[in-house]
Write a protein that holds these residues in place. Sequence first.
Motif, PDB file in Angstrom:
ATOM      1  N   SER A  22       0.799  -1.335  -0.231  1.00  0.00           N
ATOM      2  CA  SER A  22       0.034   0.203   0.099  1.00  0.00           C
ATOM      3  C   SER A  22       0.538   1.154   0.331  1.00  0.00           C
ATOM      4  CB  SER A  22      -0.906   0.329   0.981  1.00  0.00           C
ATOM      5  OG  SER A  22      -2.140  -0.533   0.989  1.00  0.00           O
ATOM      6  N   LEU A  23       0.081   1.926  -0.387  1.00  0.00           N
ATOM      7  CA  LEU A  23       0.832   3.228  -1.089  1.00  0.00           C
ATOM      8  C   LEU A  23      -0.031   4.630  -0.289  1.00  0.00           C
ATOM      9  CD1 LEU A  23       2.524   3.165  -4.618  1.00  0.00           C
ATOM     10  CD2 LEU A  23       3.307   2.408  -2.379  1.00  0.00           C
ATOM     11  N   VAL A  24       0.239   5.373   1.141  1.00  0.00           N
ATOM     12  CA  VAL A  24      -0.736   5.991   1.744  1.00  0.00           C
ATOM     13  C   VAL A  24       0.079   6.967   1.596  1.00  0.00           C
ATOM     14  CG1 VAL A  24      -1.642   6.124   3.791  1.00  0.00           C
ATOM     15  CG2 VAL A  24      -1.683   4.623   2.771  1.00  0.00           C
ATOM     16  N   PRO A  25      -0.472   8.624   1.312  1.00  0.00           N
ATOM     17  CA  PRO A  25       0.002   9.611   1.095  1.00  0.00           C
ATOM     18  C   PRO A  25      -0.077  10.662   1.890  1.00  0.00           C
ATOM     19  CG  PRO A  25      -1.718   9.880  -0.023  1.00  0.00           C
ATOM     20  CD  PRO A  25      -1.409   8.952   0.365  1.00  0.00           C
ATOM     21  N   PHE A  26       0.890  11.001   2.757  1.00  0.00           N
ATOM     22  CA  PHE A  26       0.772  12.585   3.503  1.00  0.00           C
ATOM     23  C   PHE A  26       0.897  13.868   2.814  1.00  0.00           C
ATOM     24  CE2 PHE A  26       2.297   8.799   6.352  1.00  0.00           C
ATOM     25  CZ  PHE A  26       2.238   9.099   7.814  1.00  0.00           C
ATOM     26  N   GLY A  27      -0.777  14.097   2.881  1.00  0.00           N
ATOM     27  CA  GLY A  27      -1.005  15.545   2.048  1.00  0.00           C
ATOM     28  C   GLY A  27      -0.825  15.058   0.919  1.00  0.00           C
ATOM     29  N   THR A  28      -0.081  15.624  -0.176  1.00  0.00           N
ATOM     30  CA  THR A  28      -0.235  15.409  -1.682  1.00  0.00           C
ATOM     31  C   THR A  28       1.427  15.016  -2.288  1.00  0.00           C
ATOM     32  OG1 THR A  28      -2.002  17.144  -2.626  1.00  0.00           O
ATOM     33  CG2 THR A  28      -0.401  16.432  -3.444  1.00  0.00           C
ATOM     34  N   VAL A  29       1.852  13.957  -2.786  1.00  0.00           N
ATOM     35  CA  VAL A  29       2.598  13.038  -3.444  1.00  0.00           C
ATOM     36  C   VAL A  29       2.833  13.172  -4.244  1.00  0.00           C
ATOM     37  CG1 VAL A  29       4.372  11.132  -3.017  1.00  0.00           C
ATOM     38  CG2 VAL A  29       2.725  11.882  -0.885  1.00  0.00           C
ATOM     39  N   GLU A  30       3.735  14.173  -5.315  1.00  0.00           N
ATOM     40  CA  GLU A  30       3.552  13.829  -6.319  1.00  0.00           C
ATOM     41  C   GLU A  30       4.912  13.470  -7.302  1.00  0.00           C
ATOM     42  OE1 GLU A  30       4.714  18.301  -6.698  1.00  0.00           O
ATOM     43  OE2 GLU A  30       3.160  18.947  -6.137  1.00  0.00           O
ATOM     44  N   LEU A  68      -0.421  11.537  -6.072  1.00  0.00           N
ATOM     45  CA  LEU A  68      -1.445  10.606  -4.434  1.00  0.00           C
ATOM     46  C   LEU A  68      -1.787  11.767  -3.720  1.00  0.00           C
ATOM     47  CD1 LEU A  68      -0.017   6.888  -3.966  1.00  0.00           C
ATOM     48  CD2 LEU A  68      -1.220   7.663  -5.753  1.00  0.00           C
ATOM     49  N   ALA A  69      -3.075  11.686  -3.007  1.00  0.00           N
ATOM     50  CA  ALA A  69      -3.003  12.858  -2.297  1.00  0.00           C
ATOM     51  C   ALA A  69      -4.050  12.430  -1.082  1.00  0.00           C
ATOM     52  CB  ALA A  69      -3.595  13.780  -3.002  1.00  0.00           C
ATOM     53  N   TRP A  70      -3.987  12.818   0.501  1.00  0.00           N
ATOM     54  CA  TRP A  70      -4.815  12.295   1.077  1.00  0.00           C
ATOM     55  C   TRP A  70      -6.023  12.750   0.759  1.00  0.00           C
ATOM     56  CZ3 TRP A  70      -3.653   9.766   6.237  1.00  0.00           C
ATOM     57  CH2 TRP A  70      -4.301  10.058   6.477  1.00  0.00           C
ATOM     58  N   GLY A  71      -7.614  12.152   0.999  1.00  0.00           N
ATOM     59  CA  GLY A  71      -8.913  12.553   0.788  1.00  0.00           C
ATOM     60  C   GLY A  71      -9.021  12.420  -0.431  1.00  0.00           C
ATOM     61  N   VAL A  72      -8.030  12.429  -1.299  1.00  0.00           N
ATOM     62  CA  VAL A  72      -7.559  12.796  -2.896  1.00  0.00           C
ATOM     63  C   VAL A  72      -7.927  11.070  -3.655  1.00  0.00           C
ATOM     64  CG1 VAL A  72      -8.039  13.676  -5.190  1.00  0.00           C
ATOM     65  CG2 VAL A  72      -8.301  15.032  -3.183  1.00  0.00           C
ATOM     66  N   ARG A  73      -7.207  10.505  -3.842  1.00  0.00           N
ATOM     67  CA  ARG A  73      -6.773   9.645  -4.979  1.00  0.00           C
ATOM     68  C   ARG A  73      -5.347   8.732  -3.221  1.00  0.00           C
ATOM     69  NH1 ARG A  73      -3.129   8.465 -10.182  1.00  0.00           N
ATOM     70  NH2 ARG A  73      -3.404   6.649 -10.717  1.00  0.00           N
ATOM     71  N   GLU A  74      -5.850   7.380  -3.470  1.00  0.00           N
ATOM     72  CA  GLU A  74      -4.618   6.729  -2.078  1.00  0.00           C
ATOM     73  C   GLU A  74      -4.205   5.637  -2.924  1.00  0.00           C
ATOM     74  OE1 GLU A  74      -7.719   7.063  -1.064  1.00  0.00           O
ATOM     75  OE2 GLU A  74      -7.017   9.083  -0.026  1.00  0.00           O
ATOM     76  N   GLY A  75      -2.941   4.499  -2.488  1.00  0.00           N
ATOM     77  CA  GLY A  75      -2.815   4.147  -3.880  1.00  0.00           C
ATOM     78  C   GLY A  75      -2.806   2.458  -2.551  1.00  0.00           C
ATOM     79  N   GLN A  76      -3.666   2.105  -2.087  1.00  0.00           N
ATOM     80  CA  GLN A  76      -4.096   0.885  -1.376  1.00  0.00           C
ATOM     81  C   GLN A  76      -4.266  -0.681  -1.618  1.00  0.00           C
ATOM     82  OE1 GLN A  76      -5.218   1.520   2.090  1.00  0.00           O
ATOM     83  NE2 GLN A  76      -5.785  -1.054   2.405  1.00  0.00           N
ATOM     84  N   SER A  77      -3.173  -0.909  -1.019  1.00  0.00           N
ATOM     85  CA  SER A  77      -3.420  -2.537  -0.895  1.00  0.00           C
ATOM     86  C   SER A  77      -2.934  -2.804  -3.260  1.00  0.00           C
ATOM     87  CB  SER A  77      -5.069  -2.699  -1.165  1.00  0.00           C
ATOM     88  OG  SER A  77      -5.422  -3.098   0.289  1.00  0.00           O
TER      89      SER A  77
END
Length: 225
Positions: free
Chosen positions: A163-171, A187-196
Amino acid sequence: MTETSLLTSTIAIVVNGDLPGNDRLAEVWRQSELVISTDGAVNSLMVRGHLPHVVVGDLDSLDPRVRELLPASVEVIEVSCQESTDLEKAFRLALLRGASEVVVTGIGGGRLDHAITNLAILYKFRREVPIRLIEPSGYGILMAAENHPEQFTFTGRLGRTVSLVPFGTVEGVRTAGLRYPLNGESLAWGVREGQSNEAVDKEVVIEIRRGMLLVFSEEAIERVG
């Protein structure tokens, strides 16, 4: 609190949350030169036969009976400041003791607000020292990039969950070896995460251009290089 810096490298912090099983908990000790326990966590550690080198906090959660049983070799440091959590106190002590890497266990479980606050504290201190996680549900590493990209390569079995979990926005997130690759997206918290996501190669490569990203897997993350 006056401390002298020691020539240590990997320092572990045990937090008063859900701790992993004994085999995984023993990894924390094997991988660390120094183990710091928050005052609440040492109660559980004593029951399970694990002694930290240092106990730190305001000591309000330290069971008096446990304190009496602590051998003289365990250093007990009281920091009464109410403006910081015990995890923050432990991180500051680890930095004073010369940590070049911090392994944290026990950040989850219990009260939800505690768990979220613990994640926020990891975010705060990752700018000062690399952080790894050993938790009951798996292993994690925090990636951070600001002035230049950061790349992390690790190995493991095919099919493992990553899983890839962003803190804020990760560019600028790029991956190789995952079923659902990323090619420079954000990836962005509450917008797009990289779960599982799923590893389709034994070697997985993750690169970020800017931001902070938690890489988490149910299996140990073995760095390459």
